[in-house]
Scaffold this motif. Structure first.
Motif, PDB file in Angstrom:
ATOM      1  N   ARG A   1      -4.273   6.715  -1.676  1.00  8.04           N
ATOM      2  CA  ARG A   1      -3.817   5.371  -1.362  1.00  8.04           C
ATOM      3  C   ARG A   1      -3.923   4.483  -2.592  1.00  8.04           C
ATOM      4  N   LEU A   2      -2.895   3.684  -2.805  1.00  9.12           N
ATOM      5  CA  LEU A   2      -2.902   2.675  -3.860  1.00  9.12           C
ATOM      6  C   LEU A   2      -2.486   1.352  -3.240  1.00  9.12           C
ATOM      7  N   THR A  21       0.861  -1.180   0.000  1.00  7.38           N
ATOM      8  CA  THR A  21       0.000   0.000   0.000  1.00  7.38           C
ATOM      9  C   THR A  21       0.897   1.229   0.000  1.00  7.38           C
ATOM     10  N   ILE A  42      -7.731   1.787  -5.353  1.00  9.40           N
ATOM     11  CA  ILE A  42      -7.199   3.138  -5.311  1.00  9.40           C
ATOM     12  C   ILE A  42      -8.204   4.037  -4.600  1.00  9.40           C
ATOM     13  N   SER A 102      -6.462  -4.899  -6.969  1.00  8.55           N
ATOM     14  CA  SER A 102      -5.961  -3.523  -6.909  1.00  8.55           C
ATOM     15  C   SER A 102      -7.083  -2.594  -6.467  1.00  8.55           C
ATOM     16  N   GLU A 150     -13.141   6.371  -5.153  1.00 12.12           N
ATOM     17  CA  GLU A 150     -12.619   5.059  -4.803  1.00 12.12           C
ATOM     18  C   GLU A 150     -12.945   4.083  -5.916  1.00 12.12           C
TER      19      GLU A 150
END
Length: 761
Positions: free
Chosen positions: A579-580, A560, A598, A596, A618
């Protein structure tokens, strides 16, 4: 009797002019040693004593607080000191106290068991107890000391207490305020006016010390809104005739409101480029003046100087008032400060917490240049640990004028907790919760927790261990385990999951951190339509196939990457969060897929934080690899990501054979916009309102025709609108949502009302 004894002595001494003796005899003492009495008397054998000196001996013995009476009698060459000792206190009791504990009252008085009783001390103790009640707003409290003889020259000391009623603040009023109403100013004060919650709000009681704090809060409130000349001229408290309430009045002088004019950076340091510092001002001409904006700009520039290795830089704001236009022009002067170094850092008061836990909150070490702002920020970080009742950091002069000693003084508090609770959710039913946690494990700042949640439909147990500074560096290491068994009301399957995860988090840039992790576990679904365990239910292709596959093992690394400009406390009015996250499953496991997600969020404050606007975006995607068939447990559900719909109430569904089974999707995206605002209620209620609008969708399946079943997994937008009540309760922040789905797809299920834990990015 004592006075009479002295009177009898004085004529003898006066007649003899002086008296000399070679021996001293002590009579009447039982507990006090003769040598102690002679020590208080301070007389020497063979020395002549005048009448005045004999009187001084008498006074010294009486002032020792050990005797009820003292008599001095010359008998030839012998001085006889006859004493009558004060009785000893056997027991001290408090009667009638309910609001204050006896052990707390005992700590605040001078009289103590197994010590001599003194009427004067007992009266002073009664006054101290009454003062303690006065500080809790019970101004009518009465305390009377009483003595109960117990023989052998001992007594019991009893304080009879009539606590009286709490003297509440019946009315808080203001004089001289024109811009802000009384109602708005009451919200600023720490003291509160008695209201509906008076039984549980202690701040509606009168406290003189709190009134002084309120004066400063009023000044800060006005100054932060540009009223730089505001003054609190007076604060008076009048007691009601019945002595059960106060009427408090603040007299203020508001002055005029000022705004920012021109702002610039000037340098008095040769070779320093001001163009590198100017973009950090972020002060717009015409904006309302606020000292906090000045402080934030200074902090940003000092932080930049620290990163560039420019030591002893001082940012001095030079404010020029333009009274005609009511603006303040500010020059930020970059100057050289005094060359002062940190000689050492001392830590006191910690008995359980190790010094290293406190020391690592400082960004500077011995020998570094002193940064006064860093000292203040270190104090805030120490308080934020939550390990201490109080934490103060001060700098004092060192061994040389060019050095200082930084001293951190703390007072520890319990950091462990055992909690029991109950919960209710529409999807989970009634549940019971038991938790055991320790936030400062072995005094090392480590966190350990074990939780057990038992619901009507769910059972979850977990444990967590986290070390925020492994190897004494900014590295957070954690291990977490989870066992979860669900019987969801909103889905047509049950699930069971066992998982173990370990992670390592560390900074990679200013306000940016990276978390790496390794996750292993196994999970499966059961009790679905078509499962042999429930043969009476009609078969449903997708879920039946997934249940038939049994339990699957998954394992893999993940990371993260997060950016949060609130970490350094210099974000100003707008906060940004990004945030990824990605997880790569497929290490010796049955499941192989890439997941995944994001997230991007922003929050802006207006009107000095009274109005907050938030926007969040999101999205997520899961992609199967190596011939893996994704199950409902790996796909996405909107859950609490979109309000106005049931937890499994939107997205691809299997509607064959009269069923309506949610299947989740491989992709989701949602945008949320929200504004929260004060409701005008007293601040002690800790309630705010909010309005929101959500729009998003979840879609996409790998196989939409298993078992002859056709599923619509197209991307169809949904939207909802609603209002919320945000309530910061002692049990935690709660959110009450009332929502309306504006746009729905076939099979979607609306949820008009729900209660949840209030969270913010």
């Amino acid at each position: 009797m004592a006075a009479g004894s002295v009177a009898a002595i004085v004529p003898v001494v006066a007649y003899a002019q002086a008296y000399s003796f070679s021996n001293v005899t002590i009579e009447g003492n039982q507990r006090v040693d003769a040598r102690t009495i002679l020590g208080h008397a301070k007389i020497n054998r063979g020395r002549s004593l005048s009448a005045a000196e004999m009187n001084d001996v008498y006074q010294r013995l009486m002032n020792a607080g050990l005797f009820e009476s003292v008599t001095l009698q010359p008998r030839g060459n012998t001085l006889v000191i006859a004493v009558k000792e004060l009785p000893a206190i056997s027991v001290i009791n408090f009667e009638g106290n309910k609001r204050l504990k006896s052990e707390d009252l005992l700590k605040g008085i001078s009289s103590q068991p197994r010590r001599f009783y003194s009427p004067a001390t007992a009266e002073a103790d009664a006054a101290a107890i009454a003062e303690a009640y006065f500080n809790t707003a019970r101004v009518a409290a009465r305390v009377e000391p009483k003595v109960i003889p117990r023989g052998n020259n001992t007594v019991d000391l009893v304080f009879e207490i009539a606590e009286g009623r709490v003297s509440e603040i019946e009315r808080l009023s203001f004089v001289g305020n024109r811009t802000f109403t009384d109602r708005r100013l009451r919200q600023v004060l720490q003291t509160k006016q008695a209201g509906l919650l008076r039984a549980i709000i202690s701040r509606d009681s009168y406290n003189a010390d709190r009134i002084e704090i309120d004066k400063q809060l009023l000044r800060d409130f006005y100054h932060s809104r540009g009223y730089i000349d505001m003054q609190v001229q007076d604060a008076t408290a009048e007691m009601a005739r019945e002595q059960d309430g106060f009427f408090v009045t603040f007299t203020v002088r508001e002055g005029l409101q000022y705004r920012f004019g021109t702002t610039r950076v000037v340098s008095e340091i040769a070779g320093l480029d001001v163009n590198e510092f100017a973009p950090l001002l972020r002060l717009k001409p015409g904006a309302i003046y606020s000292p906090s904006e000045i402080e934030s700009a200074i902090a940003r520039m000092e932080s930049l100087a620290g990163r560039k290795g420019i030591n002893f830089l001082r940012v001095e704001p030079r404010i020029k008032r333009d009274e005609r236009n009511r603006v303040l022009n500010v020059d930020f002067a970059l100057t050289r400060g005094e060359r002062i170094f940190v000689e050492r850092i001392d830590i006191e008061g910690n008995t359980t917490t190790s010094d290293e836990v406190i020391r690592r909150q400082f960004r500077s070490v011995e020998g570094d240049p002193l940064n006064a702002r860093e000292v203040r920020e270190a104090a805030e970080r120490i308080r934020a640990l939550g390990f201490f009742e109080t934490a103060n950091v001060e700098a004092s002069e060192g061994s040389t004028p060019e050095s200082v000693i930084v001293k951190a003084t703390v007072e520890e508090k319990p950091t462990g907790s055992l909690s029991f609770g109950a919960s209710y959710g529409k999807s989970d039913g009634v549940g019971l919760t038991v938790g055991l946690s320790e936030a400062n494990f072995l005094g090392r700042g480590q966190y350990v927790a074990v939780d057990l949640n038992l619901g009507a439909n769910n059972a979850t147990s977990s444990f967590t261990f986290a070390d925020p500074s492994i190897l004494d560096r900014d590295l957070r290491f954690s291990v977490a385990g989870l066992y979860e068994q669900t019987e969801a009301n909103y889905a047509t399957w049950d699930s069971r999951t066992v998982q173990l995860a370990t992670s390592l988090e560390f900074p990679i840039a200013e306000n940016t951190r990276l978390t790496t992790r390794l996750t292993v576990g196994k999970s499966g679904i059961r009790n679905v339509p078509g499962d042999p365990a429930t043969p009476t239910l009609p078969a449903t292709g997708l879920l039946a196939d997934e249940a038939a596959a049994g339990t699957k093992v998954y394992a893999g690394p993940g990371y993260t990457l997060s950016f949060d400009n609130r970490r350094d406390g210099l974000q100003g009015r707008t906060a940004y969060v990004f945030r990824l996250s990605q997880d790569f499953f497929g290490l010796s496991s049955d499941l192989k897929y890439l997941k995944s997600e994001i997230f991007a969020g922003s929050e802006t404050k207006f009107f000095n934080g009274d109005l907050r606007l938030r926007a969040e975006l999101e999205a997520g995607a899961v992609h199967a690899r190596g011939g893996t068939d994704l199950r409902v447990l790996e796909r996405f559900f909107m859950g609490d990501k979109m309000r106005g719909f049931e937890p499994f109430g939107m997205g691809p569904r299997d509607i064959s054979n009269g069923r309506n089974d949610p299947l989740g999707g491989n992709y989701y995206a949602v945008a949320r916009v929200e504004a929260d605002f004060p409701l005008g209620l007293p601040e002690e209620y800790k309630m705010r309102g909010a309005a929101f609008f959500d729009v998003g969708s979840v879609w996409g399946l790998d196989n939409t025709a298993a078992g002859g079943v056709t599923v619509d997994d197209s991307r169809k937008l949904r939207s909802s609108v609603g209002v919320s009540l945000l309530w910061d309760t002692p049990m935690g922040p709660l959110r009450f949502n009332l929502a309306k789905a504006l746009k729905m797809a076939e099979g979607d299920k609306e949820q008009r009302f729900d209660i949840s834990i209030s969270t913010k990015f």
